[in-house]
Scaffold this active site. Structure first.
Site, short mmCIF file in Angstrom:
data_model
loop_
_atom_site.label_atom_id
_atom_site.label_comp_id
_atom_site.label_asym_id
_atom_site.label_seq_id
_atom_site.Cartn_x
_atom_site.Cartn_y
_atom_site.Cartn_z
CB SER A 11 73.74 41.83 57.36
OG SER A 11 73.39 40.49 57.61
CG HIS B 190 82.00 35.94 59.51
ND1 HIS B 190 81.43 35.68 58.28
CD2 HIS B 190 80.97 36.36 60.30
CE1 HIS B 190 80.12 35.91 58.34
NE2 HIS B 190 79.82 36.34 59.55
NE ARG C 18 79.86 37.37 64.50
CZ ARG C 18 79.30 37.76 65.63
NH1 ARG C 18 80.05 38.30 66.57
NH2 ARG C 18 78.01 37.61 65.83
CD GLN D 152 75.99 39.17 54.16
OE1 GLN D 152 75.17 39.66 54.97
NE2 GLN D 152 76.11 37.86 54.01
CE1 TYR E 158 74.85 37.42 66.31
CE2 TYR E 158 74.48 39.79 66.14
CZ TYR E 158 74.60 38.55 65.55
OH TYR E 158 74.46 38.44 64.19
CE LYS F 32 82.14 40.48 55.50
NZ LYS F 32 81.83 39.43 56.48
C1 LIG Z 1 77.67 41.00 65.45
C2 LIG Z 1 78.22 40.64 64.10
C3 LIG Z 1 77.36 40.19 63.11
C4 LIG Z 1 77.86 39.92 61.84
N1 LIG Z 1 77.00 39.56 60.84
C5 LIG Z 1 77.47 39.37 59.58
C6 LIG Z 1 76.57 39.10 58.52
O1 LIG Z 1 75.35 39.06 58.69
N2 LIG Z 1 77.10 38.91 57.29
C7 LIG Z 1 78.46 38.95 57.04
O2 LIG Z 1 78.88 38.76 55.92
N3 LIG Z 1 79.32 39.23 58.05
C8 LIG Z 1 78.85 39.44 59.29
N4 LIG Z 1 79.72 39.74 60.31
C9 LIG Z 1 81.16 39.89 60.00
C10 LIG Z 1 81.46 41.33 59.58
O3 LIG Z 1 80.94 41.62 58.32
C11 LIG Z 1 82.97 41.57 59.54
O4 LIG Z 1 83.57 40.62 58.71
C12 LIG Z 1 83.61 41.55 60.92
O5 LIG Z 1 82.80 42.19 61.87
C13 LIG Z 1 84.96 42.22 60.87
O6 LIG Z 1 85.61 42.14 62.09
P1 LIG Z 1 85.60 43.32 63.19
O7 LIG Z 1 84.26 43.25 63.83
O8 LIG Z 1 86.71 42.93 64.08
O9 LIG Z 1 85.80 44.62 62.45
C14 LIG Z 1 79.24 40.03 61.57
C15 LIG Z 1 80.10 40.49 62.59
C16 LIG Z 1 79.60 40.80 63.83
C17 LIG Z 1 80.53 41.31 64.89
#
Ligand SMILES: Cc1cc2nc3c(=O)[nH]c(=O)nc-3n(C[C@H](O)[C@H](O)[C@H](O)COP(=O)(O)O)c2cc1C
Length: 394
Positions: free
Chosen positions: A108, A277, A280, A129, A26, A253
Site C-alpha cells: 500500500s 474496499h 470501508r 498500490q 482499524y 481497484k
Molecule cells: C486495515 C485495512 C487497510 C486498508 N488499506 C488499504 C490501502 O491502503 N489501499 C487500498 O487500496 N486498499 C486498502 N484496504 C482495502 C483492501 O485492499 C481490500 O480491498 C479489502 O481489505 C478487502 O476486503 P477484506 O478485508 O474483507 O478481504 C485496506 C483494508 C483494510 C482492512
C-alpha cells in the site's frame, strides 16, 4: 501452548488477543453503519454448492495465472495500509510469506515499510498500490520509485478520493505510531510482545511518505497530510496519465459497476479488482459477490477480473470463481494471520484457504481450478437484486 488454527476465524481471535485495540479496530471495521462490511461476508452464505459424487479426485491442481504469471492459488494479497503496525515489519513479513507460497503481494501507499525496504528484504517483484494525492509531484515520484524498485504491476485505487468515516478510529485516536495517551499506554502495556517487536524495528511510520513528500519530515504533520492529501479530482484522464507514465501492467481497484468495468477496459487496464474496499468506503454499496455477475457479463475475457472484500474461506474463493472471477484477493484474512503469528501466520492463512479451496473443489467434482464454472453453484434467483428503475419525470 500454541493455539490450534483450524480456520481464518481462529486467526482473527488470536490477532485480537495480541494486538493493541487501536490497530485491531482499524482492521476490523467498516465505514458508518458497517452494512457493506457485514454483507461482504454474509452474502457469500446465500450461495450453495452442488455436490458431485463418484468422480475421480486424483491429481488436483489449484494453479492458475495472474497477469500471465503462474500462481499457486487464484489469490493475491490486497494492499493494506499500516500493515507494519499490526506486527513489526509487517509488510516485509507478509511479502516473504506470499513469495514463498507463490502468490502475489501488494504494498500500500500507506504502508509502514517503504517500497525500497520491501524490495531490499524480498529481492523479488511485488505490486505497488497507488493512492493519487493532490501533490502530483509526490504521486509521479511514487510511480518512478516503483519502477526503480522493480515493482511488476501498479494498482491504482479509485474508491478513496475522500475517506469513509470509521467511528472506532476516531474514538481510539488512531495514529501510526500511537500517541502516548493514557488509554494508549494502558492498552499497549498488555500487548508487550507487540511493543517489544516494535522497539526492535526502525519502521514505525509511513515509509512511502516520510522523506518523499514535501513538508512531511515529522509525524505530527504526517497524519494531517495523509487525511488532506487524497486527491478528490481524480478522474479517468488522470488515470490515463498515470497509465502512460507507468507504462507497465496496470490494475484498477475499486470497480463496482459494469459501466466502470467497461471504462477500465477502454483505458487498457490489464486487470480490475471488483472491490468496495472491504466495506470501508461507501456504506450501503452492494457486496462485491453480488455485483460480480453483472461485471462478468460486461467484460469477461477482455480484462482479468479479480474480486476482493469479504473472503474468509476457501469456499468463498470457489464461489467467486464459479461466478466468473479469474482470481481473488484478501485483505483481513491475511492481516489476522500476520497480527496473530507474524510471517508464519500469513503462511497459515494461505494454507487454510488453499486447503479449504482444494477440498471444496474436489467435493464439487472438479480437479482443476481453471475448470470451475457456474455449474457447481446454486444461486438464488434474486441474488443480484431486482432494483426499481429510475423514476421517469413527467
Ligand atoms: C486495515 C485495512 C487497510 C486498508 N488499506 C488499504 C490501502 O491502503 N489501499 C487500498 O487500496 N486498499 C486498502 N484496504 C482495502 C483492501 O485492499 C481490500 O480491498 C479489502 O481489505 C478487502 O476486503 P477484506 O478485508 O474483507 O478481504 C485496506 C483494508 C483494510 C482492512
Amino acid at each position: 501452548m500454541a493455539p490450534v488454527i483450524t480456520c481464518i476465524e481462529d486467526l482473527r481471535r488470536q490477532f485480537r488477543r495480541v494486538t493493541p485495540t487501536m490497530f485491531y479496530d482499524y482492521c476490523e471495521s467498516g465505514s458508518y453503519t458497517e452494512q457493506t462490511f457485514r454483507e461482504n461476508v454474509t452474502d457469500f452464505d446465500k450461495l450453495r454448492f452442488r455436490q458431485r459424487v463418484a468422480v475421480d479426485m486424483t491429481n488436483r491442481t489449484l494453479k492458475t495465472t495472474m497477469l500471465g504469471n503462474e500462481v499457486a492459488l487464484p489469490l493475491a494479497l490486497s494492499p493494506v495500509g499500516s500493515t507494519g503496525m499490526m506486527r513489526a515489519d509487517g509488510e516485509i513479513k507478509a511479502a516473504k510469506a506470499a513469495l514463498k507460497y507463490g502468490v502475489p503481494f501488494s504494498l500500500s501507499t500507506m504502508s509502514i515499510c517503504s517500497m525500497e525496504a520491501v524490495a531490499e528484504a524480498t529481492q523479488a517483484p511485488f505490486w505497488y498500490q497507488l493512492y493519487v494525492m493532490r501533490d502530483h509531484e509526490y504521486t509521479n515520484n511514487a510511480v518512478d520509485r516503483a519502477k526503480a524498485c522493480g515493482v511488476s504491476a501498479l494498482i491504482v485505487t479509485l474508491d478513496l478520493q475522500i475517506l469513509g468515516q470509521r467511528h472506532k478510529d476516531l474514538v481510539n485516536g488512531l495514529t501510526a505510531p500511537p500517541r502516548p495517551t493514557l488509554s494508549a499506554i494502558a492498552d499497549l502495556s498488555t500487548r508487550w510482545r507487540w511493543g517489544l517487536e516494535m522497539l526492535g524495528t526502525k519502521n514505525r511510520s509511513f515509509g512511502n511518505i516520510v522523506g518523499h513528500a514535501k513538508d512531511v519530515g515529522n509525524l505530527a504533520s504526517l497524519t494531517s497530510w495523509a487525511n488532506e492529501q487524497f486527491d478528490p479530482r481524480l478522474d479517468w484522464d488522470k488515470v490515463a496519465q498515470l497509465r502512460d507514465r507507468w507504462g507497465g501492467k496496470l490494475i484498477l481497484k475499486g470497480i463496482l459497476d459494469p459501466e466502470e468495468a467497461r471504462k477500465a477496459v477502454e483505458l487498457g487496464a490489464d486487470a480490475i479488482i471488483v472491490s468496495n474496499h472491504g466495506g470501508r468506503q461507501l456504506d450501503g454499496a452492494l457486496s462485491t459477490i453480488r455485483v460480480l455477475p453483472s461485471i462478468v457479463r460486461e467484460v469477461k475475457g477482455e480484462v482479468e477480473i479479480w474480486l476482493d472484500s469479504g473472503i474468509r474461506t476457501g469456499q468463498d474463493i470457489l464461489k467467486a470463481l464459479a461466478l466468473g472471477a479469474d482470481a481473488t484477493m484478501i485483505g483481513r484474512a491475511y492481516i489476522y494471520g500476520l497480527g496473530a503469528m507474524g510471517e508464519r501466520g500469513v503462511t497459515t492463512a494461505l494454507d487454510v484457504l488453499g486447503k479449504e479451496l482444494d477440498t471444496t473443489m474436489a467435493l464439487c467434482g472438479r480437479r482443476d481450478i481453471r475448470d470451475v464454472n457456474r455449474d457447481i453453484l446454486l444461486v438464488p434467483e434474486d441474488f443480484e437484486g431486482r432494483w426499481a428503475d429510475e423514476p421517469t419525470v413527467g
